[in-house]
Scaffold this active site. Structure first.
Site, PDB file in Angstrom:
ATOM      1  N   GLU A  42       0.854  -1.187   0.000  1.00 31.52           N
ATOM      2  CA  GLU A  42       0.000   0.000   0.000  1.00 31.52           C
ATOM      3  C   GLU A  42       0.895   1.244   0.000  1.00 31.52           C
ATOM      4  O   GLU A  42       1.901   1.309   0.692  1.00 31.52           O
ATOM      5  CB  GLU A  42      -0.898   0.007   1.245  1.00 31.52           C
ATOM      6  CG  GLU A  42      -1.815   1.210   1.321  1.00 31.52           C
ATOM      7  CD  GLU A  42      -2.657   1.259   2.585  1.00 31.52           C
ATOM      8  OE1 GLU A  42      -3.713   1.904   2.578  1.00 31.52           O
ATOM      9  OE2 GLU A  42      -2.257   0.638   3.609  1.00 31.52           O
ATOM     10  N   LYS A 112      -9.797   2.075  -2.456  1.00 29.54           N
ATOM     11  CA  LYS A 112     -10.027   1.639  -1.076  1.00 29.54           C
ATOM     12  C   LYS A 112     -11.438   2.013  -0.629  1.00 29.54           C
ATOM     13  O   LYS A 112     -11.833   3.178  -0.655  1.00 29.54           O
ATOM     14  CB  LYS A 112      -8.981   2.274  -0.163  1.00 29.54           C
ATOM     15  CG  LYS A 112      -8.945   1.726   1.253  1.00 29.54           C
ATOM     16  CD  LYS A 112      -7.750   2.314   2.012  1.00 29.54           C
ATOM     17  CE  LYS A 112      -7.555   1.699   3.374  1.00 29.54           C
ATOM     18  NZ  LYS A 112      -6.351   2.242   4.052  1.00 29.54           N
ATOM     19  N   CYS A 153      -5.738  -2.794   2.720  1.00 28.82           N
ATOM     20  CA  CYS A 153      -5.505  -2.575   4.144  1.00 28.82           C
ATOM     21  C   CYS A 153      -6.770  -2.666   4.999  1.00 28.82           C
ATOM     22  O   CYS A 153      -7.262  -3.747   5.283  1.00 28.82           O
ATOM     23  CB  CYS A 153      -4.777  -1.253   4.344  1.00 28.82           C
ATOM     24  SG  CYS A 153      -3.948  -1.107   5.952  1.00 28.82           S
TER      25      CYS A 153
END
Length: 274
Positions: A42, A112, A153
């Site tokens: 990331e 995301k 994440c």
């Protein structure tokens, strides 16, 4: 089918060109070891901070970072999951992951979905939503190895997303991430093992190395968990690249021995994609 996955745990610094050079070096190292699928962390080209997201953001069509990764994928005939970068789209900035195929073409893009807004008193405070916008799409890609799912994440903490990807046929779930020194020791391995076990898939996480000079301290510990919920490889916090071979036949074996998908009470409950 067996696949060699390269975990590229890069030390990210406050210099975009150096980060791209470092990623390039690690990718070429993985190519020499015959990796089939190379995964970056990331924010691999950018320090993890709201200020730097603004400074480092790039538009997809004018991105020196993505152009370089595309070239490397094409020249070396390999899949590369470009962890994530701060992507500028109009007036918004997203935390976005790109998957390149062997021809250097973008075959999937994940923005995301769940923004990292936390406040652990006395330990860590971070609010991605101060700068970033959230994505709204479940990301599945078709590859030579079958379907894969992509999250980033904090997305891994929401089991519904993993379930949707697995039910869509994804056999490997990739989560480039950057857990910190508070959440990492507590939850990093646990969440990857849990999502792999829940869905009887392989679950892969690649993080930046720990850079003590940075404002945000990544836990590192890039990882692969198998469909039985076991860790088959995990790095420490240092910069490193490691390749692990996975066997997709293991998914069939585990699902036969422990038939969770068959035993699920779909007549009573299900997850719907709105």
């Amino acid at each position: 089918m067996k696949i060699k996955i390269a975990l590229c745990q890069i030390n990210v610094v406050d210099n975009k060109e150096k980060n791209i050079e470092n990623a390039t070096s690690m990718i070429l190292k993985a190519v020499k070891q015959n990796a089939d699928f190379i995964v970056l962390p990331e924010m691999f080209n950018c320090p993890y901070s709201n200020e730097k997201f603004i400074e480092y953001c790039e538009e997809e069509t004018h991105s020196p970072t993505l152009s370089k990764i595309a070239k490397l994928a094409n020249e070396n005939n390999t899949y590369i999951l470009a962890g994530s970068i701060p992507e500028k789209e109009g007036s918004k900035i997203f935390n976005t992951s790109y998957l390149f195929d062997k021809n250097g073409e973008i075959i999937a893009k994940h923005q995301k979905m769940h923004l990292f807004d936390i406040d652990v008193k006395g330990k860590i405070y971070f609010k991605e939503s101060d700068t970033l916008s959230s994505g709204n799409k479940v990301t599945i890609a078709k590859t030579d190895f079958g379907k894969v799912g992509i999250g980033i994440c904090y997305d891994i903490r929401f089991p519904e997303l993993a379930k949707l990807m697995a039910e869509a046929g994804a056999q490997i779930l990739f989560y480039p991430g950057a857990f910190n020194m508070t959440t990492g020791p507590a939850h990093w391995e646990l969440t990857f093992r849990s999502r792999a076990l829940d869905n009887q898939v392989y679950c892969v996480g690649v993080a930046p190395a720990l850079n003590k000079d940075a404002s945000y301290h990544s836990y590192g510990h890039s990882i692969i968990a198998n469909p039985w919920g076991e860790v088959i490889v995990q790095l420490d916090e240092q910069e490193n690249m490691e390749i692990a071979e996975i066997d997709l036949e293991e998914i069939k074996k585990v699902r036969t021995e422990l038939p969770l998908l068959k035993n699920k009470r779909s007549d009573l409950y299900k997850i719907n994609l709105i």
